[in-house]
Design an enzyme around this catalytic site. Structure first.
Site, mmCIF file in Angstrom:
data_model
loop_
_atom_site.group_PDB
_atom_site.id
_atom_site.type_symbol
_atom_site.label_atom_id
_atom_site.label_comp_id
_atom_site.label_asym_id
_atom_site.label_seq_id
_atom_site.Cartn_x
_atom_site.Cartn_y
_atom_site.Cartn_z
ATOM 1 N N LYS A 191 -7.026 65.207 45.742
ATOM 2 C CA LYS A 191 -6.040 66.053 45.051
ATOM 3 C C LYS A 191 -4.819 66.289 45.926
ATOM 4 O O LYS A 191 -4.885 66.997 46.933
ATOM 5 C CB LYS A 191 -6.642 67.419 44.690
ATOM 6 C CG LYS A 191 -5.716 68.187 43.750
ATOM 7 C CD LYS A 191 -5.978 69.663 43.698
ATOM 8 C CE LYS A 191 -5.226 70.456 44.721
ATOM 9 N NZ LYS A 191 -3.744 70.401 44.585
ATOM 10 N N GLU A 266 -8.778 71.527 58.227
ATOM 11 C CA GLU A 266 -7.691 71.480 59.207
ATOM 12 C C GLU A 266 -6.654 72.471 58.707
ATOM 13 O O GLU A 266 -6.081 72.288 57.635
ATOM 14 C CB GLU A 266 -7.155 70.051 59.308
ATOM 15 C CG GLU A 266 -6.404 69.800 60.592
ATOM 16 C CD GLU A 266 -4.914 69.955 60.398
ATOM 17 O OE1 GLU A 266 -4.414 71.054 60.706
ATOM 18 O OE2 GLU A 266 -4.289 69.004 59.924
ATOM 19 N N CYS A 300 1.584 71.843 60.951
ATOM 20 C CA CYS A 300 0.520 72.795 61.288
ATOM 21 C C CYS A 300 0.376 72.984 62.801
ATOM 22 O O CYS A 300 0.038 74.058 63.257
ATOM 23 C CB CYS A 300 -0.798 72.383 60.659
ATOM 24 S SG CYS A 300 -1.185 70.674 60.951
ATOM 25 N N GLU A 402 1.758 82.639 61.494
ATOM 26 C CA GLU A 402 2.361 81.323 61.273
ATOM 27 C C GLU A 402 3.444 81.439 60.191
ATOM 28 O O GLU A 402 3.192 81.980 59.120
ATOM 29 C CB GLU A 402 1.278 80.349 60.804
ATOM 30 C CG GLU A 402 1.799 78.946 60.605
ATOM 31 C CD GLU A 402 0.715 77.971 60.132
ATOM 32 O OE1 GLU A 402 -0.082 78.346 59.255
ATOM 33 O OE2 GLU A 402 0.689 76.846 60.648
HETATM 34 P P1 ADP Z 1 0.323 76.316 51.357
HETATM 35 O O1 ADP Z 1 0.010 77.778 51.331
HETATM 36 O O2 ADP Z 1 0.975 75.880 52.603
HETATM 37 O O3 ADP Z 1 0.972 75.786 50.121
HETATM 38 P P2 ADP Z 1 -2.378 75.767 50.663
HETATM 39 O O4 ADP Z 1 -3.461 75.910 51.658
HETATM 40 O O5 ADP Z 1 -2.290 76.782 49.581
HETATM 41 O O6 ADP Z 1 -1.060 75.593 51.463
HETATM 42 O O7 ADP Z 1 -2.467 74.343 49.951
HETATM 43 C C1 ADP Z 1 -2.981 73.177 50.513
HETATM 44 C C2 ADP Z 1 -3.758 72.439 49.460
HETATM 45 O O8 ADP Z 1 -4.829 73.270 49.026
HETATM 46 C C3 ADP Z 1 -2.982 72.086 48.197
HETATM 47 O O9 ADP Z 1 -3.423 70.833 47.702
HETATM 48 C C4 ADP Z 1 -3.377 73.197 47.254
HETATM 49 O O10 ADP Z 1 -3.274 72.845 45.892
HETATM 50 C C5 ADP Z 1 -4.823 73.406 47.621
HETATM 51 N N1 ADP Z 1 -5.337 74.722 47.236
HETATM 52 C C6 ADP Z 1 -4.674 75.904 47.205
HETATM 53 N N2 ADP Z 1 -5.477 76.900 46.778
HETATM 54 C C7 ADP Z 1 -6.694 76.344 46.531
HETATM 55 C C8 ADP Z 1 -7.952 76.840 46.057
HETATM 56 N N3 ADP Z 1 -8.120 78.115 45.756
HETATM 57 N N4 ADP Z 1 -8.969 75.964 45.928
HETATM 58 C C9 ADP Z 1 -8.819 74.673 46.268
HETATM 59 N N5 ADP Z 1 -7.658 74.139 46.684
HETATM 60 C C10 ADP Z 1 -6.613 74.949 46.832
#
Ligand code: ADP
Length: 502
Positions: A191, A266, A300, A402
């Site tokens: 994804k 990560e 990161c 961060e």
């Molecule tokens: P940022 O806050 O920097 O946008 P995220 O950690 O939210 O980073 O996003 C990184 C990835 O994790 C993206 O592919 C996002 O769609 C996915 N993601 C965000 N929230 C969830 C969740 N609750 N469950 C699974 N995947 C998630």
């Protein structure tokens, strides 16, 4: 193959066919209820296109396809050599298409085109090529036990792997995860991030062209809260590999517990860069600049906390400010002279601005930048000046949290002991850098610092041959290098009884 796609043209004149569907079982399909996500060009704030997003139903289909592929002789019985050849072909195809792929990264993410072309795309192809070489070298051991018995181990795939990708290096992060997973014979549901959904869909077509059987790689877009969580909590997914924020990682870890999934996480960082009095100042300044300001600061392991020894503190500040002024040219990412493009989204742009206010409220000294830049795209685009705060103390939020933007804090220290204490004063432990010409001190610090990576006299030097990952709240497990294979294989022990009678 039924193709769901649109024709797109980028500002650099390149035109390509952009798939918009869900890639399941080597076919393009619509989502079950018409769910779509729209992606925005951060340079113009205009919509690029919409692509289908995966609902829980669609995730069920993608996982079922990956499960079938895992048990299909066309993949299961393929030799490591042949898996390696497919990966090698994929690396070749990525190289052949690297200008289009780099164009897509730039339009969708905002990173400078030259960086996407010479950085991201090289890393993407080479990571896949590196793991292609490992595909026929994933083997176990023979363990001598007693005269009547011995045992051997084999390394098997973990199974169906869910891979959740961030938006800062969309293709490179996909390669970090696809390379070792496929080398070890797993199948994948990947994804991409909802902010940058496009390039992975073009990669999907190359995966078919490279010869991977249906269902081995499935690529489905969607929001984290919908598509990502359906994947992380799915009962028939064996592993989740995630790169993203620490908060999301904590949620994913909880969801992954439903069936005790294998996990690799990560996550975030607030990585220190320590500059001692005896450092080569010019080099320290140049690396410190790259270490935080490249990729719009959206890295990161960016060295976002600079700790400078008292005697050279003022000198460093002046030189660092000069470097930022001279090199960090903010502008249109398709312009060759641009160092820093727009932040990826309005949300990230607002986040960076909010930390400028936080730093000022905490009475840290703003010595450079922080202003929105409105004259690049006629008032459009998420452009912001790089930001330097000086005289920052460990109690301040801007020292601890961060930001994930072109935002750096600089603090002063007196002794080596103070430097280590300040460097380790963090919930994170991803990267770290030390600048000194004292050989023994460099290695002493490397040993004492709490981080998954230490750079001696450089910063953010990445290499697919070298393991990468974090300690503390920066993650679990390692990606890249030979260590990356451990995350995607499981060891089976076979006990053999060779005694002739009972
Ligand atoms: P940022 O806050 O920097 O946008 P995220 O950690 O939210 O980073 O996003 C990184 C990835 O994790 C993206 O592919 C996002 O769609 C996915 N993601 C965000 N929230 C969830 C969740 N609750 N469950 C699974 N995947 C998630």
């Amino acid at each position: 193959m039924k193709d769901l796609s649109v024709q797109l043209t980028a500002p650099n004149g390149r035109t390509w066919t952009q798939p918009t569907g869900l890639f399941i079982n080597n076919e393009w399909v619509k989502s079950s209820n018409g769910y779509m996500i729209t992606t925005i060009n951060p340079t113009t704030e205009e919509e690029i296109t919409s692509v289908y997003g995966a609902t829980e139903d669609d995730i069920n289909k993608a996982v079922a396809a990956a499960r079938r592929a895992l048990n299909d002789p066309a993949w299961r019985d393929l030799s490591g050599l042949d898996r390696g050849k497919m990966l090698n072909r994929l690396a070749q195809l990525i190289e052949e298409n690297r200008e289009i792929l780099a164009t897509i990264e730039t339009i969708d993410n905002g990173k400078p085109y030259t960086v996407a072309l010479d950085g991201d795309l090289v890393e993407t192809a080479e990571t896949i090529r590196y793991y292609s070489g490992f595909a026929d070298k994933v083997f176990g051991q023979v363990i001598d036990t007693t005269s009547d018995k011995f045992a051997y181990t084999v390394r098997e795939p973990v199974g169906v792997c869910g891979q959740i990708i961030p938006w800062n290096y969309p293709l490179a992060m996909a390669a970090w995860k696809l390379g070792p997973a496929l080398a070890c014979g797993n199948t994948v549901v990947l994804k991409p991030a909802e902010q940058t959904p496009l390039s992975a869909l073009v990669l999907a077509n190359l995966i078919v062209e490279a010869g991977f059987p249906p269902g081995v790689v499935n690529i489905v877009n969607g929001h984290g809260s919908i598509t990502g969580s359906a994947l992380a909590s799915h009962m028939d997914v064996d592993k989740i590999a995630f790169t993203g924020s620490t908060d999301t990682a904590k949620r994913i870890m909880k969801m992954a517990s439903v069936n005790l999934k294998n996990i690799t996480l990560e996550t975030g960082g607030k990585s220190p860069l320590i500059v001692f009095n005896d450092a080569d100042l010019k080099e320290a300044v140049e690396w410190a600049h790259l270490g935080i300001m490249s990729n719009q600061g959206q890295v990161c392991c960016a060295t976002s906390r600079i700790l400078v020894q008292s005697q050279i503190y003022d000198q460093f500040l002046e030189a660092f400010k000069g470097q930022v002024k001279q090199v960090s040219k903010v502008g249109d990412p398709f312009e060759e002279s641009t160092f820093q493009g727009p932040q990826v989204t309005k949300a990230q742009y607002d986040r960076v601005k909010s930390y400028v206010h936080i730093g000022q409220a905490e009475r840290a000294k703003l010595i450079f930048g922080g202003k929105p830049i409105n004259d690049i795209g006629n008032g459009k685009g998420f452009f912001i000046q790089p930001i330097i705060f000086a005289d920052v103390t460990p109690q301040m939020r801007i020292f601890k949290e961060e930001v994930f933007g072109p935002f750096v804090v600089i603090s002063r220290f007196d002794t080596e002991e103070d430097a280590i204490k300040m460097a380790n004063d963090s919930t994170y432990g991803l990267g770290s850098a030390v600048f000194t010409t004292n050989l023994t001190r460099a290695h002493r610090i490397a040993k004492l610092i709490e981080a998954g990576t230490v750079w001696i006299n450089s910063s953010n030097d990445g290499d697919w041959r070298v393991p990468f990952g974090g300690v503390k709240q920066s993650g679990i497990g390692r990606e890249l290098g030979e260590a990356g294979l451990d995350a995607y294989s499981s060891i089976k022990a076979v006990h053999v009884n060779i005694k002739s009678k009972l």
